[in-house]
Design an enzyme around this catalytic site. Structure first.
Site, PDB file in Angstrom:
ATOM      1  N   ASP A  67       0.566  -1.059   0.210  1.00  0.00           N
ATOM      2  CA  ASP A  67       0.166  -0.189  -0.007  1.00  0.00           C
ATOM      3  C   ASP A  67       0.815   1.468  -0.262  1.00  0.00           C
ATOM      4  OD1 ASP A  67       1.206  -0.732   2.481  1.00  0.00           O
ATOM      5  OD2 ASP A  67      -0.989  -0.933   3.627  1.00  0.00           O
ATOM      6  N   ASP A 136      -7.333  -3.321  14.405  1.00  0.00           N
ATOM      7  CA  ASP A 136      -8.181  -3.090  14.419  1.00  0.00           C
ATOM      8  C   ASP A 136      -8.505  -4.645  13.340  1.00  0.00           C
ATOM      9  OD1 ASP A 136      -7.480  -2.184  11.519  1.00  0.00           O
ATOM     10  OD2 ASP A 136      -9.098  -0.761  11.918  1.00  0.00           O
ATOM     11  N   HIS A 138      -6.654  -5.126  10.383  1.00  0.00           N
ATOM     12  CA  HIS A 138      -6.893  -5.130   9.058  1.00  0.00           C
ATOM     13  C   HIS A 138      -5.194  -5.533   8.122  1.00  0.00           C
ATOM     14  CE1 HIS A 138      -4.279  -0.431   9.924  1.00  0.00           C
ATOM     15  NE2 HIS A 138      -3.707  -1.311   9.746  1.00  0.00           N
ATOM     16  N   GLU A 143      -9.724  -1.679   5.798  1.00  0.00           N
ATOM     17  CA  GLU A 143     -10.482  -1.759   6.673  1.00  0.00           C
ATOM     18  C   GLU A 143     -11.929  -2.330   7.518  1.00  0.00           C
ATOM     19  OE1 GLU A 143      -8.073  -0.475   8.846  1.00  0.00           O
ATOM     20  OE2 GLU A 143      -7.450   1.674   8.278  1.00  0.00           O
TER      21      GLU A 143
HETATM   22  P1  PGA Z   1       2.812  -1.516  12.365  1.00  0.00           P
HETATM   23  O1  PGA Z   1       1.509  -1.248  11.269  1.00  0.00           O
HETATM   24  O2  PGA Z   1       3.543  -2.588  12.052  1.00  0.00           O
HETATM   25  O3  PGA Z   1       2.786  -0.205  12.802  1.00  0.00           O
HETATM   26  O4  PGA Z   1       1.852  -2.128  13.811  1.00  0.00           O
HETATM   27  C1  PGA Z   1       1.124  -2.706  11.183  1.00  0.00           C
HETATM   28  C2  PGA Z   1      -0.783  -2.620  10.387  1.00  0.00           C
HETATM   29  O5  PGA Z   1      -0.979  -1.685  10.286  1.00  0.00           O
HETATM   30  O6  PGA Z   1      -0.548  -3.492   9.263  1.00  0.00           O
END
Ligand code: PGA
Length: 261
Positions: A67, A136, A138, A143
């Site tokens: 992304d 959450d 995702h 999301e």
């Molecule tokens: P993070 O993010 O590794 O910074 O916890 C993970 C994500 O949002 O996929």
């Protein structure tokens, strides 16, 4: 789905890096799906260390990232292109022209996303997809409420993701975090031949519970991985704490990997 529960995140990162390193050794033209965020940083370090030590070349490896924020050019120090260059690409001999990150500045985002999918297909699909997981649930920026069949496209970030990302990046300033991104879809991700998801820390307990033992539901898009036949979850004990069958998963995955955890 296999759940590998390690005592520390360092151990989990090393194990995951070993799997990728071995795959590149076996197939120098491996196609990798890569993730950003704080979670995979240690694993990328371990991959780079192993490449140096064992002279493993990434020259023919191709990569596609999950992304990118809408509105940030790849030169911006909070863009995911910049993150990848700094945290992995500079440390191995991969050719930058073989690394792909969605263009958050694309004039026609839909066209950009369609072309991205077509390029992955043309490369023969992703061999190993690396994933983090949001608090959450995702994967990539898919999301809650995103179809589990979604394809690469424009997505809208939840307030909780904006908060999480501001905490770690953007100097803590939520107003600086873009609210939209281009993201591989859940359906796109699930087409990868093998999936390695990393999750560390208490903040990921509910997400990992939903991913591994929750119903397959768009409320936790990581739960789609339950239907993938080669998905590996590498987590530390804190992230695994809410799993009902955590002892069984730990034993089964360690036995399959032939390691003692
Ligand atoms: P993070 O993010 O590794 O910074 O916890 C993970 C994500 O949002 O996929």
């Amino acid at each position: 789905m296999e759940v590998v529960i390690c005592k520390t995140k360092e151990q989990a990162a090393k194990l995951a890096a070993d799997i990728i390193t071995a795959a590149v050794e076996k197939n120098p033209k491996l196609v990798l799906g890569l993730a950003t965020g704080s979670t995979p940083v240690k694993m990328y370090d371990e991959m780079a260390k192993a490449a140096k030590k064992r002279k493993i070349s990434y020259r023919a490896v191709r990569s596609w990232n999950l992304d990118e924020y809408v509105g940030l050019p790849g030169t911006h120090n909070q863009s995911y292109r910049y993150f990848m260059n700094e945290n992995l690409f500079k440390k191995i001999d991969i050719q930058l022209k073989n690394t792909h990150v969605l263009n958050g500045m694309a004039k026609d985002p839909e066209k950009e996303c369609k072309a991205y999918e077509a390029a992955i297909k043309k490369a023969g699909g992703i061999d190993i997809q690396v994933l983090g997981i949001g608090s959450d649930g995702h994967i990539a920026f898919n999301e809650p409420g995103t179809s589990l069949k979604s394809r690469t496209g424009v997505v809208y970030l939840t307030p909780s993701t904006i908060k999480d990302n501001a905490r770690l990046f953007f100097g803590g300033d939520m107003t600086q975090v873009p609210t939209k991104a281009l993201s591989m879809g859940v359906g796109t991700i699930c087409e990868a031949k093998k999936i390695i998801l990393l999750a560390f820390g208490e903040n990921k307990q509910n997400a990992i519970k939903g991913c591994v033992e929750g119903p397959v539901s768009q409320f936790c898009t990581a739960s789609a991985l339950q239907e993938h036949n080669d998905a590996w979850i590498f987590c530390d004990e804190a992230a695994a704490k809410k799993l009902k069958l955590r002892k069984y998963y730990a034993w089964r995955s360690a036995t399959k990997l032939g390691i003692a955890l």
